[in-house]
Design a protein around this motif. Structure first.
Motif, PDB file in Angstrom:
ATOM      1  N   TRP A 215       3.029  26.098  18.381  1.00  0.00           N
ATOM      2  CA  TRP A 215       3.101  27.451  18.951  1.00  0.00           C
ATOM      3  C   TRP A 215       4.477  27.740  19.538  1.00  0.00           C
ATOM      4  CZ3 TRP A 215       2.163  28.251  24.606  1.00  0.00           C
ATOM      5  CH2 TRP A 215       2.115  29.600  24.960  1.00  0.00           C
ATOM      6  N   LYS A 219       7.138  30.499  18.094  1.00  0.00           N
ATOM      7  CA  LYS A 219       7.547  31.637  18.917  1.00  0.00           C
ATOM      8  C   LYS A 219       9.044  31.599  19.227  1.00  0.00           C
ATOM      9  CE  LYS A 219       3.597  33.745  19.440  1.00  0.00           C
ATOM     10  NZ  LYS A 219       3.394  35.107  18.927  1.00  0.00           N
ATOM     11  N   TRP A 224      11.343  34.042  21.236  1.00  0.00           N
ATOM     12  CA  TRP A 224      11.459  33.511  22.593  1.00  0.00           C
ATOM     13  C   TRP A 224      12.839  32.930  22.867  1.00  0.00           C
ATOM     14  CZ3 TRP A 224       6.361  30.317  23.545  1.00  0.00           C
ATOM     15  CH2 TRP A 224       5.320  31.221  23.753  1.00  0.00           C
ATOM     16  N   TRP A 314      -3.178  33.072  20.307  1.00  0.00           N
ATOM     17  CA  TRP A 314      -2.486  32.650  19.085  1.00  0.00           C
ATOM     18  C   TRP A 314      -3.353  31.674  18.301  1.00  0.00           C
ATOM     19  CZ3 TRP A 314      -0.977  27.638  17.839  1.00  0.00           C
ATOM     20  CH2 TRP A 314      -0.127  27.496  16.737  1.00  0.00           C
TER      21      TRP A 314
END
Length: 573
Positions: A215, A219, A224, A314
């Motif tokens: 994850w 991201k 991010w 997610w």
């Protein structure tokens, strides 16, 4: 070895197909191989595709099991288990006992008569009930069982040898054993007792630790920054510390409640508290409650729940085995209005800020708190507060501006807030917007400053303002601006640079700027207004409303436009 289409791990050597996968970076240093390469033992492409899919699942499970071993080895022992964790261990142990009995019945009682088996059950149940009634463990049997159960992959908890939770846990295992024995006796009498569905069988879902890594990596590649990734990873890992590292489909609402219980006892900045900083999150929460420390605010609690909840949302979208978010509905209602969390600047505070030596004359760029004859109006420290006052923009949005972000359309000069360059970032989709330049900024020489930047080949407007270690321009600046407030006596516990946004909102309301236009200027996403915000209004309409914004009682006439450069690159007063 030739890579084949259809699956990323499918290769062919000669006529034979192979599975080939590199060991993930996070376990590469400790894994016994650098690759998992082996023959699929087929020369048929369709069969190879079927087999490589099956083997990929098995190999990923091996990777996850290796991660689990590493995680467990590094995992600190818990001083206490929550009631939710003890209940979960009991449920899994109970299911294991009934499942074990079911397998025995499927094999048949061939070694001895059925009646003897029933008598054995009666005896075991009787002995255990007596021990339970007296608060005793039957010769340490359940302590040993508890130690083994905690090590199971679908639990994976370490408990300190001296923990008082051992007694609670052994009592729980005794209690569920009594119930399981009664159920087995009932089965002997012909009753149908179903075995509960648990994760005692291997799950096809990845372990939580593996999914978190996936994850964060996904991201980070998409949007991010370093700080955002760290915030989400840290709190997801803390959730895992509390709930254990198990297959994703093994988590339930009880795990969310256990996490909530810890957070509600945890004070803000607990990792910096000398009494708590060396403790695990669960130990820190217990110690904080013992010391009667004030817990974190509802706003921060909800923020943390949001971090971990984002992972589970997610996971629901990415894994067939996950159908629910165990943290859903666990945010708390915050009775404090958003505008009460941060104060806008008062007129007196704004006067103090813009009459500081930084604006009326200081000694040098570094000695901006000391009175002198230098005005640093070629620096971000000078312009960013003024820009925010008349745009409502966030500090990071302003610091990252390029000279070519100042544009003109239909006679209106505006600031284009975007992330066209790699070093830029926006907080939300609605943050992409155009903000006309207020006439006050023009009068104070902002556009002249921009023209000089372009003439000198300066790319960023404020190149002297670096990113922090967390990847955000706003982090080092927020600390610097705090010193500005402190130096003029304008700092309170409820104001920061963000207070400029609140001041801008108040000024918009006082100047009769419609709410949706104000939201468009600030980059807010107003529920129900959809994609109108940002580019939805013509620049002429935005400019018409923005030029009405004024700060009653605030005199900025002393911020004159100077024409003579001094040796520092600014202007001489």
């Amino acid at each position: 070895m030739e890579k084949m289409a259809g699956h990323p791990r499918l290769y062919r050597r000669g006529a034979t197909y192979y599975h080939r996968a590199a060991v993930p970076q996070d376990i590469k240093a400790t894994y016994p191989k650098t690759e998992e390469v082996f023959s699929l033992r087929t020369k048929d492409y369709r069969e190879a595709l079927r087999r490589v899919r099956e083997e990929s699942v098995k190999v990923d499970r091996k990777f996850d099991e290796h991660r689990l071993e590493l995680t467990r080895a590094a995992q600190p022992a818990l001083e206490e288990l929550t009631s939710a964790q003890i209940d979960l261990v009991g449920d899994i142990y109970y299911a294991f006992l009934l499942e074990d009995d079911e397998e025995l019945r499927e094999e048949g009682f061939e070694s001895k008569p059925f009646e003897d088996h029933a008598e054995d059950l009666d005896f075991i149940e009787s002995v255990n009930r007596q021990a339970y009634a007296r608060g005793k463990d039957t010769e340490g049997f359940f302590r040993g069982e508890a130690e083994e159960v905690l090590s199971w992959k679908n639990i994976n908890l370490k408990l300190a040898p001296s923990s008082s939770s051992w007694r609670k846990l052994t009592r729980k295992l005794q209690a569920v054993t009594i119930q399981a024995t009664k159920d087995r006796i009932a089965r002997n009498e012909g009753e149908v007792i179903d075995t509960p569905k648990t994760q005692s069988q291997p799950s096809a879902a990845p372990l939580l630790s593996s999914a978190i890594s996936h994850w964060v990596r996904e991201k980070s590649l998409a949007s991010w920054g370093e700080k955002t990734a760290d915030d989400h990873r840290i709190w997801a890992d803390r959730f895992m510390h509390i709930a254990g590292d198990r297959p994703l489909d093994d988590y339930a609402k009880a795990d969310g409640r256990a996490f909530k219980e810890v957070l509600l006892r945890l004070p803000p900045n607990w990792t910096k508290n000398p009494d708590l900083k060396d403790l695990s999150i669960t130990d820190a929460a217990s110690k904080a409650a013992e010391l009667q420390l004030k817990p974190m605010s509802i706003t921060n609690y909800n923020k943390v729940i949001g971090f971990v909840s984002a992972f589970w949302n997610w996971a629901v979208s990415n894994f067939d085995e996950v159908d629910k978010n165990p943290l859903q509905g666990l945010k708390l209602r915050n009775e404090t209005a958003a505008f009460d969390e941060r104060d806008p600047f008062t007129t007196d505070q704004l006067s103090l800020i813009f009459k500081a030596p930084l604006y009326t004359g200081c000694r040098s760029p570094k000695a901006w708190r000391t009175k002198g004859n230098y005005i640093p109006n070629d620096l971000g420290l000078y312009w960013v507060p003024l820009l925010s006052l008349f745009t409502g923009a966030r500090s990071g949005e302003l610091i990252q501006l390029y000279a070519n972000d100042l544009k003109t359309e239909n006679g209106v000069t505006f600031i284009d807030i975007n992330k066209l360059e790699n070093d830029k970032r926006l907080k939300t989709k609605g943050s992409r917007r155009r903000i006309p330049v207020h006439q006050t900024l023009i009068n104070l020489g902002f556009l002249n400053f921009v023209d000089r930047c372009k003439a000198n080949g300066r790319t960023r407007l404020f190149p002297e303002m670096p990113k922090g270690k967390d990847g955000y321009y706003s982090s080092p600046f927020s600390r610097q601006f705090r010193r500005v407030l402190e130096s003029v006596g304008a700092k309170t516990t409820k104001n920061t640079f963000h207070s400029f946004r609140h001041s801008f909102e108040d000024a918009c309301r006082d100047s009769d700027v419609p709410r949706d236009v104000m939201y468009a200027l600030q980059g807010h996403e107003d529920p129900g207004m959809g994609s109108r915000y940002g580019s939805g209004y013509s620049i002429s309409v935005l400019n018409e409303h923005l030029q009405r914004v004024a700060y009653t009682g605030l005199d900025l006439s002393h911020l004159s436009v100077f024409q003579t450069f001094d040796k520092f690159g600014g202007y001489a007063a």
